[in-house]
Design an enzyme around this catalytic site. Sequence first.
Site, PDB file in Angstrom:
ATOM      1  CB  CYS A 196      -7.242  -3.473   1.605  1.00  0.00           C
ATOM      2  SG  CYS A 196      -8.611  -2.691   2.494  1.00  0.00           S
ATOM      3  CG  ASN A 210     -13.669  -0.952   1.762  1.00  0.00           C
ATOM      4  OD1 ASN A 210     -14.850  -0.716   1.493  1.00  0.00           O
ATOM      5  ND2 ASN A 210     -12.729  -0.075   1.496  1.00  0.00           N
ATOM      6  CB  CYS A 232      -7.014  -0.833   7.710  1.00  0.00           C
ATOM      7  SG  CYS A 232      -7.695  -1.554   9.221  1.00  0.00           S
ATOM      8  NE  ARG A 233      -4.278  -3.625   4.068  1.00  0.00           N
ATOM      9  CZ  ARG A 233      -4.063  -4.879   3.718  1.00  0.00           C
ATOM     10  NH1 ARG A 233      -2.899  -5.220   3.204  1.00  0.00           N
ATOM     11  NH2 ARG A 233      -5.018  -5.783   3.854  1.00  0.00           N
ATOM     12  CB  SER A 234      -8.907  -0.041   0.207  1.00  0.00           C
ATOM     13  OG  SER A 234      -9.974  -0.562   0.939  1.00  0.00           O
ATOM     14  CG  ASP A 250      -3.933  -6.766   7.390  1.00  0.00           C
ATOM     15  OD1 ASP A 250      -4.355  -5.775   8.008  1.00  0.00           O
ATOM     16  OD2 ASP A 250      -4.573  -7.820   7.274  1.00  0.00           O
TER      17      ASP A 250
HETATM   18  P1  4NP Z   1      -7.713  -3.848   5.636  1.00  0.00           P
HETATM   19  O1  4NP Z   1      -7.360  -4.456   7.073  1.00  0.00           O
HETATM   20  O2  4NP Z   1      -7.696  -5.012   4.679  1.00  0.00           O
HETATM   21  O3  4NP Z   1      -6.582  -2.889   5.386  1.00  0.00           O
HETATM   22  O4  4NP Z   1      -9.057  -3.186   5.768  1.00  0.00           O
HETATM   23  C1  4NP Z   1      -8.040  -5.540   7.628  1.00  0.00           C
HETATM   24  C2  4NP Z   1      -9.248  -5.338   8.238  1.00  0.00           C
HETATM   25  C3  4NP Z   1      -9.899  -6.420   8.838  1.00  0.00           C
HETATM   26  C4  4NP Z   1      -9.324  -7.678   8.785  1.00  0.00           C
HETATM   27  C5  4NP Z   1      -8.116  -7.866   8.140  1.00  0.00           C
HETATM   28  C6  4NP Z   1      -7.480  -6.799   7.561  1.00  0.00           C
HETATM   29  N1  4NP Z   1      -9.974  -8.776   9.405  1.00  0.00           N
HETATM   30  O5  4NP Z   1      -9.394  -9.871   9.429  1.00  0.00           O
HETATM   31  O6  4NP Z   1     -11.093  -8.599   9.900  1.00  0.00           O
END
Ligand code: 4NP
Length: 163
Positions: free
Chosen positions: A11, A14, A16-18, A129
Amino acid sequence: MASTTRVCFVCLGNICRSPTAEAIMAHRLGLEDVGVHVEVESAGTGDWHVGHPPDERALEEATRRGVPMGGTAQQFTAADFDRFDLVLAMDSANREALRALAPTPQAAEKVHLLREFDPQAHGDLDVPDPYFGGADGFVDVFDMVDRSITGLIAHIGSTHAQG
Ligand code: 4NP
């Protein structure tokens, strides 16, 4: 065991989703015999959260569902294409970032969307996201990823187990 299939979920951050996908997959692999040895990791296309643990909201949802989750964020690099057979992006933006990073056409072919394996995706293949939203987003992410991993495990069992 005849072979190993190495999967990386990717993602943006790294956190939340992955890591949710990695945790669900590792948990399911501990419960089911897929017929092939499978190794799983996760990574982000961005570097903002490298070294950080998963987001508290993702951890809470995984705990609520009985899925152990841990790890620290890492960034996916071009060299990582050599370490994985399947590189599964959480959304099309990350898929495009991974394709752009791929050093060879063969590496780029390893990149797919996780929700290609979600029987309820109905054409929308992004795991949205959840970072800037509320707790509901993490519930939805868990459900989408969980369904996709059921499909992914069936796919790996049918296509990779013979090798
Ligand atoms: P992820 O979510 O891609 O599912 O881990 C996010 C975590 C942090 C951010 C964006 C999405 N950020 O902008 O910091």
